[in-house]
Design a protein around this motif. Sequence first.
Motif, PDB file in Angstrom:
ATOM      1  N   GLU A   1       0.823  -1.207   0.000  1.00  0.00           N
ATOM      2  CA  GLU A   1       0.000   0.000   0.000  1.00  0.00           C
ATOM      3  C   GLU A   1       0.860   1.262   0.000  1.00  0.00           C
ATOM      4  O   GLU A   1       0.565   2.238  -0.706  1.00  0.00           O
ATOM      5  CB  GLU A   1      -0.919  -0.010   1.217  1.00  0.00           C
ATOM      6  N   LYS A   2       1.950   1.234   0.770  1.00  0.00           N
ATOM      7  CA  LYS A   2       2.839   2.397   0.878  1.00  0.00           C
ATOM      8  C   LYS A   2       3.978   2.356  -0.138  1.00  0.00           C
ATOM      9  O   LYS A   2       4.845   3.230  -0.133  1.00  0.00           O
ATOM     10  CB  LYS A   2       3.417   2.469   2.294  1.00  0.00           C
ATOM     11  N   LYS A   3       3.967   1.289  -0.971  1.00  0.00           N
ATOM     12  CA  LYS A   3       4.987   1.101  -2.010  1.00  0.00           C
ATOM     13  C   LYS A   3       6.412   1.058  -1.439  1.00  0.00           C
ATOM     14  O   LYS A   3       7.351   1.604  -2.032  1.00  0.00           O
ATOM     15  CB  LYS A   3       4.862   2.191  -3.077  1.00  0.00           C
ATOM     16  N   LYS A   4       6.561   0.406  -0.313  1.00  0.00           N
ATOM     17  CA  LYS A   4       7.883   0.187   0.268  1.00  0.00           C
ATOM     18  C   LYS A   4       8.410  -1.148  -0.239  1.00  0.00           C
ATOM     19  O   LYS A   4       8.408  -2.166   0.460  1.00  0.00           O
ATOM     20  CB  LYS A   4       7.786   0.210   1.793  1.00  0.00           C
ATOM     21  N   TRP A   5       8.875  -1.135  -1.482  1.00  0.00           N
ATOM     22  CA  TRP A   5       9.164  -2.373  -2.183  1.00  0.00           C
ATOM     23  C   TRP A   5      10.414  -3.072  -1.667  1.00  0.00           C
ATOM     24  O   TRP A   5      10.494  -4.301  -1.742  1.00  0.00           O
ATOM     25  CB  TRP A   5       9.284  -2.099  -3.677  1.00  0.00           C
ATOM     26  N   ILE A   6      11.389  -2.348  -1.161  1.00  0.00           N
ATOM     27  CA  ILE A   6      12.589  -3.003  -0.634  1.00  0.00           C
ATOM     28  C   ILE A   6      12.241  -3.822   0.608  1.00  0.00           C
ATOM     29  O   ILE A   6      12.643  -4.987   0.744  1.00  0.00           O
ATOM     30  CB  ILE A   6      13.687  -1.966  -0.317  1.00  0.00           C
ATOM     31  N   ARG A   7      11.478  -3.218   1.520  1.00  0.00           N
ATOM     32  CA  ARG A   7      11.039  -3.941   2.711  1.00  0.00           C
ATOM     33  C   ARG A   7      10.169  -5.135   2.314  1.00  0.00           C
ATOM     34  O   ARG A   7      10.271  -6.213   2.895  1.00  0.00           O
ATOM     35  CB  ARG A   7      10.263  -3.019   3.642  1.00  0.00           C
ATOM     36  N   TYR A   8       9.318  -4.896   1.325  1.00  0.00           N
ATOM     37  CA  TYR A   8       8.450  -5.981   0.855  1.00  0.00           C
ATOM     38  C   TYR A   8       9.277  -7.148   0.321  1.00  0.00           C
ATOM     39  O   TYR A   8       9.014  -8.313   0.632  1.00  0.00           O
ATOM     40  CB  TYR A   8       7.513  -5.459  -0.239  1.00  0.00           C
TER      41      TYR A   8
ATOM     42  N   LEU B   1      12.404  -7.968   1.032  1.00  0.00           N
ATOM     43  CA  LEU B   1      13.100  -8.653   2.115  1.00  0.00           C
ATOM     44  C   LEU B   1      12.146  -9.559   2.898  1.00  0.00           C
ATOM     45  O   LEU B   1      12.495 -10.687   3.268  1.00  0.00           O
ATOM     46  CB  LEU B   1      13.745  -7.627   3.055  1.00  0.00           C
ATOM     47  N   MET B   2      10.937  -9.065   3.138  1.00  0.00           N
ATOM     48  CA  MET B   2       9.961  -9.877   3.852  1.00  0.00           C
ATOM     49  C   MET B   2       9.533 -11.072   3.003  1.00  0.00           C
ATOM     50  O   MET B   2       9.292 -12.170   3.526  1.00  0.00           O
ATOM     51  CB  MET B   2       8.748  -9.027   4.216  1.00  0.00           C
ATOM     52  N   ALA B   3       9.434 -10.875   1.680  1.00  0.00           N
ATOM     53  CA  ALA B   3       9.069 -11.973   0.781  1.00  0.00           C
ATOM     54  C   ALA B   3      10.139 -13.059   0.796  1.00  0.00           C
ATOM     55  O   ALA B   3       9.821 -14.253   0.768  1.00  0.00           O
ATOM     56  CB  ALA B   3       8.866 -11.442  -0.634  1.00  0.00           C
ATOM     57  N   VAL B   4      11.406 -12.657   0.837  1.00  0.00           N
ATOM     58  CA  VAL B   4      12.495 -13.634   0.915  1.00  0.00           C
ATOM     59  C   VAL B   4      12.384 -14.444   2.207  1.00  0.00           C
ATOM     60  O   VAL B   4      12.557 -15.667   2.208  1.00  0.00           O
ATOM     61  CB  VAL B   4      13.860 -12.929   0.830  1.00  0.00           C
ATOM     62  N   LEU B   5      12.093 -13.762   3.322  1.00  0.00           N
ATOM     63  CA  LEU B   5      11.898 -14.463   4.588  1.00  0.00           C
ATOM     64  C   LEU B   5      10.765 -15.476   4.471  1.00  0.00           C
ATOM     65  O   LEU B   5      10.882 -16.618   4.946  1.00  0.00           O
ATOM     66  CB  LEU B   5      11.587 -13.460   5.699  1.00  0.00           C
ATOM     67  N   CYS B   6       9.674 -15.081   3.829  1.00  0.00           N
ATOM     68  CA  CYS B   6       8.535 -15.994   3.667  1.00  0.00           C
ATOM     69  C   CYS B   6       8.902 -17.202   2.800  1.00  0.00           C
ATOM     70  O   CYS B   6       8.465 -18.325   3.083  1.00  0.00           O
ATOM     71  CB  CYS B   6       7.350 -15.255   3.053  1.00  0.00           C
ATOM     72  N   VAL B   7       9.702 -16.974   1.767  1.00  0.00           N
ATOM     73  CA  VAL B   7      10.152 -18.089   0.926  1.00  0.00           C
ATOM     74  C   VAL B   7      10.984 -19.071   1.745  1.00  0.00           C
ATOM     75  O   VAL B   7      10.898 -20.296   1.548  1.00  0.00           O
ATOM     76  CB  VAL B   7      10.961 -17.563  -0.279  1.00  0.00           C
ATOM     77  N   LEU B   8      11.768 -18.552   2.679  1.00  0.00           N
ATOM     78  CA  LEU B   8      12.578 -19.416   3.540  1.00  0.00           C
ATOM     79  C   LEU B   8      11.729 -20.147   4.581  1.00  0.00           C
ATOM     80  O   LEU B   8      12.192 -21.105   5.198  1.00  0.00           O
ATOM     81  CB  LEU B   8      13.663 -18.595   4.237  1.00  0.00           C
ATOM     82  N   ILE B   9      10.501 -19.668   4.771  1.00  0.00           N
ATOM     83  CA  ILE B   9       9.566 -20.374   5.661  1.00  0.00           C
ATOM     84  C   ILE B   9       8.810 -21.441   4.880  1.00  0.00           C
ATOM     85  O   ILE B   9       8.653 -22.572   5.334  1.00  0.00           O
ATOM     86  CB  ILE B   9       8.580 -19.387   6.307  1.00  0.00           C
ATOM     87  N   HIS B  10       8.333 -21.075   3.697  1.00  0.00           N
ATOM     88  CA  HIS B  10       7.657 -22.041   2.818  1.00  0.00           C
ATOM     89  C   HIS B  10       7.829 -21.607   1.375  1.00  0.00           C
ATOM     90  O   HIS B  10       7.618 -20.444   1.027  1.00  0.00           O
ATOM     91  CB  HIS B  10       6.173 -22.144   3.157  1.00  0.00           C
ATOM     92  N   ARG B  11       8.186 -22.544   0.524  1.00  0.00           N
ATOM     93  CA  ARG B  11       8.570 -22.214  -0.842  1.00  0.00           C
ATOM     94  C   ARG B  11       7.435 -21.665  -1.699  1.00  0.00           C
ATOM     95  O   ARG B  11       7.683 -20.986  -2.703  1.00  0.00           O
ATOM     96  CB  ARG B  11       9.153 -23.466  -1.517  1.00  0.00           C
ATOM     97  N   THR B  12       6.205 -21.943  -1.340  1.00  0.00           N
ATOM     98  CA  THR B  12       5.090 -21.410  -2.130  1.00  0.00           C
ATOM     99  C   THR B  12       5.054 -19.886  -2.105  1.00  0.00           C
ATOM    100  O   THR B  12       4.439 -19.262  -2.980  1.00  0.00           O
ATOM    101  CB  THR B  12       3.746 -21.951  -1.610  1.00  0.00           C
TER     102      THR B  12
END
Length: 325
Positions: A127-134, A136-147
């Motif tokens: 929503e705030k277009k903070k794509w770098i934070r997004y 990094l968080m997406a990478v963390l989620c991938v490391l939790i589950h590959r989907t």
Amino acid sequence: MLVALLAVFRYGEGSDYPNYQLLYQAYRTEAGSIMEYYDHWGLRDVAFFFPSFLLSRLGLPYEVYLGLITLIEIPFLYLFLKRYCSGFRCMALLLLYPSYYFIYLLSSLREGLVIAIFLGAMLPMIEKKKWIRYFLMAVLCVLIHRTAVVYLLCPVILKLKTRLMEVIAACAACFGIIYQVVLHYRTGMTTFSSMSYLFRIILLVVVIFCFYHAVNNRTSFETMIYKMFLIGMFCFFVLSWNPFAASKMSDVLRFTDVILVVMFLREIEKKKSMLSLMALVAFSAAMFGKNLDSRIRSGLNANVHIWNYPYVTVFNREDIIRYQL
């Protein structure tokens, strides 16, 4: 608070409960050191399994471990409801309960955690277009589950035109239906039940209706939410030849439909229309009944039905024996 407590103190709930329990116990017997852990499991979903390994080695009981995961998920869910479902939090929770709460939060631990992080933390970043934070968080989620790799693709896919994405989603739905018909004709079987497929198609039609006919002055963020929902539907239909992959890849994005439905509810409130609200409640109840029936069929005995489905806690765990196959 009530749904949080019900989740924290559950025992034996969900088809994946015993699988995670066996894995958690195996950390103590089959992986005595970090190197042995790596030899056994490598880097697969390391952000989830490695902390689980450490907690198991520290002697934390499995029931407490599940409670901790739930206590991580619930605040993210609360932030999502508070930010995007104001005025309709109870209705939004009712929409989340049949699928997210009952399946992912209670049973599919990794996917449930990923979805909670996405709804509560990553959507505000979009929503705030903070794509770098997004990212990094997406990478963390991938490391939790590959989907969660779908989250990494979202910023690119979201650049496509809305109409194009609708056409792609519709073509994917047609492909999925044709595949199921051909498969049934050749083998007498399908990869999904008719009810599961019908639910997705109805959901797709309802959300498109809500987006175009019930919501005025849509913001760019609401349009992005709609596009993410379409991405989830596309993943489901295209991957319908593999039911496991189809469900997992689509559901990490599907719960964005709650925001779109809440947008619709705000409009029908103005028009004093209760018929649509009643239809949504009935739809959620039917979905909950379907998921409850699937849970019963997957691991409970013939004496358990929808109307007497048990809730077993850590305080009366011995009762679980009466309900299992």
